[in-house]
Scaffold this motif. Sequence first.
Motif, mmCIF file in Angstrom:
data_model
loop_
_atom_site.group_PDB
_atom_site.id
_atom_site.type_symbol
_atom_site.label_atom_id
_atom_site.label_comp_id
_atom_site.label_asym_id
_atom_site.label_seq_id
_atom_site.Cartn_x
_atom_site.Cartn_y
_atom_site.Cartn_z
ATOM 1 N N ALA A 1 36.625 35.327 43.824
ATOM 2 C CA ALA A 1 36.307 34.178 42.980
ATOM 3 C C ALA A 1 37.559 33.368 42.701
ATOM 4 O O ALA A 1 38.619 33.935 42.404
ATOM 5 N N TYR A 2 37.433 32.065 42.818
ATOM 6 C CA TYR A 2 38.537 31.175 42.490
ATOM 7 C C TYR A 2 38.673 31.092 40.978
ATOM 8 O O TYR A 2 37.686 31.065 40.246
ATOM 9 N N ASN A 3 39.921 31.038 40.505
ATOM 10 C CA ASN A 3 40.186 30.896 39.081
ATOM 11 C C ASN A 3 41.283 29.838 38.932
ATOM 12 O O ASN A 3 42.452 30.106 39.193
ATOM 13 N N SER A 4 40.870 28.644 38.539
ATOM 14 C CA SER A 4 41.790 27.512 38.485
ATOM 15 C C SER A 4 42.979 27.775 37.570
ATOM 16 O O SER A 4 44.127 27.471 37.923
ATOM 17 N N ALA A 5 42.726 28.350 36.414
ATOM 18 C CA ALA A 5 43.802 28.594 35.450
ATOM 19 C C ALA A 5 44.817 29.586 36.010
ATOM 20 O O ALA A 5 46.041 29.376 35.923
ATOM 21 N N ALA A 6 44.324 30.671 36.602
ATOM 22 C CA ALA A 6 45.224 31.686 37.167
ATOM 23 C C ALA A 6 45.952 31.150 38.388
ATOM 24 O O ALA A 6 47.122 31.483 38.618
ATOM 25 N N ASP A 7 45.279 30.313 39.173
ATOM 26 C CA ASP A 7 45.900 29.697 40.342
ATOM 27 C C ASP A 7 47.104 28.859 39.911
ATOM 28 O O ASP A 7 48.221 29.021 40.414
ATOM 29 N N LYS A 8 46.878 27.965 38.945
ATOM 30 C CA LYS A 8 47.948 27.075 38.494
ATOM 31 C C LYS A 8 49.073 27.852 37.819
ATOM 32 O O LYS A 8 50.256 27.583 38.053
ATOM 33 N N ALA A 9 48.705 28.814 36.986
ATOM 34 C CA ALA A 9 49.729 29.580 36.267
ATOM 35 C C ALA A 9 50.587 30.395 37.224
ATOM 36 O O ALA A 9 51.817 30.424 37.101
ATOM 37 N N SER A 10 49.946 31.046 38.201
ATOM 38 C CA SER A 10 50.703 31.879 39.143
ATOM 39 C C SER A 10 51.601 31.022 40.029
ATOM 40 O O SER A 10 52.721 31.422 40.377
#
Length: 267
Positions: A239-248
């Motif tokens: 599953a894509y997770n926009s918040a985790a993507d940007k934060a990482s």
Amino acid sequence: MNRFLLFAGLVFATSASYAAVQGKEVSYSANGTILKGYIAYDDAIKGKRPGILVVHEWWGHNEYARKRARMLAERGYTALAIDMYGDGKQAHHPDDAGKFASDVAKNTELAKARFDSAYSLISKEKTVDSNRIAAIGYCFGGSVVLNMARIGEPLKAVISFHGGLGTESPAKAGKVKAQIASFTGEDDPMIPATQVAAFRQEMEKAGVTYKAVTYPGAKHSFTNPDADKYGQKFKLPLAYNSAADKASWEEGMAFLTDAFQVGNMTK
């Protein structure tokens, strides 16, 4: 008329800025196998800059890996999206992806040869400072870059995005040259909390400079916008997770800056 010229000038300037990031396909080889990569860099930057190897997910060298290479180029690096399967081979079903990934993962000598060939290629790029090379990887690629660090590849930094942390050959004190970062999801059944804890213990025991970050609510492949599609189609816990993507990504970029001890590149 003046307003029109001003608008046209702004459009031209924006287009020129975007065009500064160049991408080119490259071929190289390891032990007789042709490997197909993609190099991205900003030609508006003067002089040499660090080089980053980008290792693909288990689907193979695809547009997602190239996208990450371009994103790194926008940050001022020269990036090479590499090919660990050979001939640019891609998988379109988990069964094939699992086989391709396993064939590389279980053969350290083969994996090292293909990684080293890519390392040699980027080191010789005219835009690259060969003394400052790092590697990032996603899923399968994250495991690859971690294992390359474990065996002592001459990397300044390694970043694994939702890559498996387990290994049969743990890092040994004095062998790892890279600073290491791992970003995983707390809701990822493929990388449970016990594996994260074991990874932290491994790094501590080996005396590695590292960070291991987990993101609440994030599942496997959380950086890839196509994860939802793959997860639904093949009934996988992706599953894509926009918040985790940007934060990482931002944490990863800060980690690279610290490892290279560089600020903004000069244009």
